[in-house]
Every structure is written in C-alpha cells, then in structure tokens.
Design a protein around this motif. Sequence first.
Motif, short mmCIF file in Angstrom:
data_model
loop_
_atom_site.label_atom_id
_atom_site.label_comp_id
_atom_site.label_asym_id
_atom_site.label_seq_id
_atom_site.Cartn_x
_atom_site.Cartn_y
_atom_site.Cartn_z
N ILE A 48 -47.19 42.27 19.56
CA ILE A 48 -45.89 42.70 20.15
C ILE A 48 -45.78 42.63 21.24
O ILE A 48 -44.51 41.80 21.90
N HIS A 49 -46.46 42.15 22.33
CA HIS A 49 -46.53 41.49 23.64
C HIS A 49 -45.94 40.34 23.54
O HIS A 49 -44.75 40.02 24.55
N CYS A 52 -42.81 40.38 22.54
CA CYS A 52 -41.34 40.78 23.52
C CYS A 52 -41.65 39.96 24.89
O CYS A 52 -40.39 39.58 25.25
N ILE A 66 -42.86 47.34 15.37
CA ILE A 66 -42.39 48.17 16.09
C ILE A 66 -43.19 49.57 14.07
O ILE A 66 -43.54 50.36 14.84
N LEU A 73 -47.21 50.22 20.79
CA LEU A 73 -46.02 49.92 22.21
C LEU A 73 -46.47 50.16 23.45
O LEU A 73 -46.52 50.54 24.55
N HIS A 74 -47.88 51.21 23.29
CA HIS A 74 -48.68 52.41 24.02
C HIS A 74 -49.76 51.35 24.84
O HIS A 74 -50.54 51.99 25.95
N TYR A 82 -47.38 46.70 29.26
CA TYR A 82 -46.80 47.19 28.42
C TYR A 82 -45.61 45.81 27.72
O TYR A 82 -45.25 45.17 27.75
N ALA A 83 -45.26 46.08 26.23
CA ALA A 83 -44.70 45.11 25.64
C ALA A 83 -43.27 45.64 26.69
O ALA A 83 -43.17 44.61 26.73
N LEU A 84 -42.80 46.55 26.56
CA LEU A 84 -41.60 46.16 27.48
C LEU A 84 -41.26 45.43 28.44
O LEU A 84 -40.64 44.92 29.52
N LEU A 101 -36.74 49.58 22.88
CA LEU A 101 -37.98 49.31 23.79
C LEU A 101 -38.10 50.60 24.85
O LEU A 101 -39.27 51.38 24.45
N HIS A 104 -38.62 54.04 22.45
CA HIS A 104 -40.08 53.62 21.89
C HIS A 104 -41.58 53.69 22.94
O HIS A 104 -42.36 53.49 22.67
N SER A 105 -41.94 53.58 24.36
CA SER A 105 -42.17 53.39 25.38
C SER A 105 -42.85 54.57 25.25
O SER A 105 -42.80 55.38 25.17
#
Length: 107
Positions: A48-49, A52, A66, A73-74, A82-84, A101, A104-105
């Motif tokens: 996921i990282h 993104c 996701i 995501l956590h 985080y992925a964000l 993102l 769901h963060s």
Amino acid sequence: HLLASNLAATEVLLRVMITAVEAASPSSKAVASTPGIRVRDSKGRLPIHRLCANPNVHAEVVSAMIEADPGSLHAVDDRGWYALHAYAHSAPLSLPLLSLLASHSAF
C-alpha cells in the motif's frame, strides 16, 4: 513509458493478490497468510505504501488494496510514514484518492 509499464505490473500483482484473498476464508488469518499483502521491502514499506508513492496510481487500485487489507493503512514504514504520507509526498495529488486515504487513515 517505463512508469506506465510499472503501473500495469503493479495492477496485475494487486489483482493476483486480491484473487488469492477472495479465494481464502474471509478471516484476518487469510489476509495475513496471503503472499504479498504484508511483505515489507528494505525500507519497511508494504504494498500500500508503494502504491500510494506512485504519482500515477488510480483510486480504484488503492481502494482494492484497502479492501484486501484494511489494516495496512495503519502500518508505518521505517520513516514512520503511513500510506497517506507516501501519497502526500507524490505528485500530482487527486482529491478522490486523498479523500479515500484520509477517510480510512489512522489519524
């Protein structure tokens, strides 16, 4: 052209991973035991990282990841991102993906 082929390869890998998750039982053990879902690279990043961090990633691809592993995501990488964070440091940003993102963060 290289970036487009990397994106296509990433999307194919994601489809394979999702198929494996869907074929397994819906328990969290199925996600954890599915190859690729929780494999970290040398920088501690999960798939996921890496998705993104790709400036050309589509919201649909990230959404599928996701769904396959919401807990990813956590997770933070070796930098504590985080992925964000990975997405925020890529360019250009798209509002639909940023909203996905953020909603769901872990924040």
